[in-house]
Motif scaffolding. Structure first.
Motif, mmCIF file in Angstrom:
data_model
loop_
_atom_site.group_PDB
_atom_site.id
_atom_site.type_symbol
_atom_site.label_atom_id
_atom_site.label_comp_id
_atom_site.label_asym_id
_atom_site.label_seq_id
_atom_site.Cartn_x
_atom_site.Cartn_y
_atom_site.Cartn_z
ATOM 1 N N ASP A 1 2.968 12.326 4.618
ATOM 2 C CA ASP A 1 1.647 12.388 3.974
ATOM 3 C C ASP A 1 1.511 13.607 3.077
ATOM 4 O O ASP A 1 0.895 13.549 1.996
ATOM 5 N N ASN B 1 -0.046 5.575 2.926
ATOM 6 C CA ASN B 1 0.137 6.729 3.814
ATOM 7 C C ASN B 1 0.957 6.359 5.050
ATOM 8 O O ASN B 1 1.350 5.207 5.235
ATOM 9 N N HIS C 1 1.917 0.454 9.968
ATOM 10 C CA HIS C 1 1.309 -0.863 10.073
ATOM 11 C C HIS C 1 2.168 -1.905 9.357
ATOM 12 O O HIS C 1 2.338 -3.037 9.848
ATOM 13 N N GLN D 1 -4.775 4.313 -0.967
ATOM 14 C CA GLN D 1 -3.957 5.269 -0.226
ATOM 15 C C GLN D 1 -3.666 4.806 1.200
ATOM 16 O O GLN D 1 -2.603 5.111 1.746
ATOM 17 N N GLU D 2 -4.606 4.048 1.786
ATOM 18 C CA GLU D 2 -4.408 3.589 3.161
ATOM 19 C C GLU D 2 -3.215 2.636 3.282
ATOM 20 O O GLU D 2 -2.681 2.437 4.371
ATOM 21 N N ASP D 3 -2.805 2.020 2.155
ATOM 22 C CA ASP D 3 -1.618 1.151 2.172
ATOM 23 C C ASP D 3 -0.333 1.964 2.189
ATOM 24 O O ASP D 3 0.690 1.530 2.724
ATOM 25 N N ASP E 1 0.279 6.064 8.253
ATOM 26 C CA ASP E 1 -0.295 5.016 9.113
ATOM 27 C C ASP E 1 -0.128 3.644 8.465
ATOM 28 O O ASP E 1 0.136 2.643 9.148
ATOM 29 N N GLY E 2 -0.294 3.588 7.130
ATOM 30 C CA GLY E 2 -0.113 2.330 6.420
ATOM 31 C C GLY E 2 1.314 1.833 6.502
ATOM 32 O O GLY E 2 1.560 0.623 6.659
#
Length: 351
Positions: free
Chosen positions: A54, A130, A136, A126-128, A132-133
């Motif tokens: 990140d 980072n 997932h 950004q959530e895709d 965590d993304g």
């Protein structure tokens, strides 16, 4: 199939790709400018890949501006580090830019070295992208695809049918060919090859037991030594990682070689090897995620020269096409007849 733009990496980026192999670079961004892939920013490794992720990736993401990001993992395969290819395409970026980057990704993969790219992630927010993304994404990729009620019924029916399930431990016959079970030591050698721990693996079909067995392996094997591994009177499958330099870049090209010395083999052996090629390569590519740069069929080991392998992997393009030459006329047809228009005012000889 996506349409290719013709955009390629410039000299600076190609040179930087070579320097990425030593492990000092953790992340780099790549943009398209002046109709070329160009180096943007790059960041050195600081800690583990998860600790750096990140902190190094997110600052490379620009608003309304697509880009590619190559991020180095700590794992190794095919003789080098494994990388992630992140495709950043914000929702509010121009449509033309989105299309341009999407149609250039295949070129980037090829010029960097597709065998080194372990995974790809696409993101519009950004959530895709980072950490965590990405986690997932990995979880979703490993989960089984949801089945409809009809598909669930068919799955149960197939479980009760003899010889329908397909895997490395079963034998089945389809229109594509015949797949034989692979013995554990052969499968283990293939996995070591995919991890870069072996440079060469030779497999053979036991025609009486109808199974694929391991013949021999090599941790390192020069191209000059490769022809000696090819039997003169028996068919074989070979996996070879051709490590080589080409136009300033270093490649780890995986080759699948099917050697068949013609009529020196019995008819049954020729048929079994020929019928098993497609299932075998399908298992390697789709079952074991092995990226094969080229599939070759040869008659004898002497064909496997370095020049031949380079021509197969990097075919030369004829950029100067000869102009069409007008064919000559028939021979001995005599001189051309010239006709002139009569001069004005000239009369007939009978007047």
């Amino acid at each position: 199939m996506s349409h290719q733009t013709g955009i390629k990496a410039n000299e600076e980026l190609l040179s930087f790709f070579s320097s990425c192999r030593n492990g000092t670079v953790r992340a780099l961004s790549i943009t398209i400018e002046d109709e070329a892939l160009q180096l943007g920013e790059w960041k050195p490794a600081r800690g583990s890949w998860e600790d750096d992720y990140d902190e190094l990736v997110l600052p490379l993401l620009k608003e309304k501006q697509p880009c590619f990001i190559l991020y180095r993992l700590d794992s190794e395969a095919h003789g080098g580090y494994e990388w992630l290819l992140l495709s950043w395409s914000p929702d509010d970026s121009p449509i033309r830019e989105k299309m341009l980057y999407a149609s250039t990704k295949a070129t980037l993969r090829k010029e960097f070295g597709a065998t080194q790219i372990k995974d790809e992630v696409f993101g519009t927010v950004q959530e895709d992208i980072n950490l965590d993304g990405y986690r997932h994404h990995r979880k979703s990729a490993s989960a089984p695809v949801p089945l409809t009620e009809r598909e669930e019924e068919m799955k149960e029916i197939k479980k009760n049918e003899v010889g329908v399930d397909i895997g490395v431990d079963t034998k089945h016959q389809t229109m594509a060919g015949i797949a034989f079970p692979i013995l554990p030591d052969a499968l283990d050698a293939i996995k070591k090859f995919t991890e870069g721990r072996l440079q060469y693996v030779q497999l053979k079909i036991d025609t009486s037991a109808e199974e694929i067995q391991l013949d021999n392996t090599a941790t390192t094997l020069l191209v000059a030594e490769l022809p000696k591994r090819v039997p003169d009177s028996a068919a074989r499958y070979h996996l070879y990682r051709f490590d080589h330099n080409y136009e300033g870049d270093f490649y780890h090209s995986v080759l699948f070689i099917y050697s068949m010395p013609g009529y020196a083999c019995p008819i049954r052996e020729r048929m079994l090897y020929s019928s098993s090629v497609n299932p075998m390569t399908d298992l390697l590519e789709n079952g074991l995620d092995l990226v094969i740069a080229k599939k070759l069929q040869i008659g004898e080991g002497s064909e496997l020269t370095e020049e031949y392998l380079l021509d197969e992997i990097h075919p030369k393009q004829n950029l100067h096409r000869p102009k069409f030459a007008k064919p000559k006329g028939p021979a001995n047809r005599g001189a051309k007849r010239l006709t002139k228009a009569p001069k004005e005012g000239s009369g007939s000889a009978d007047s």
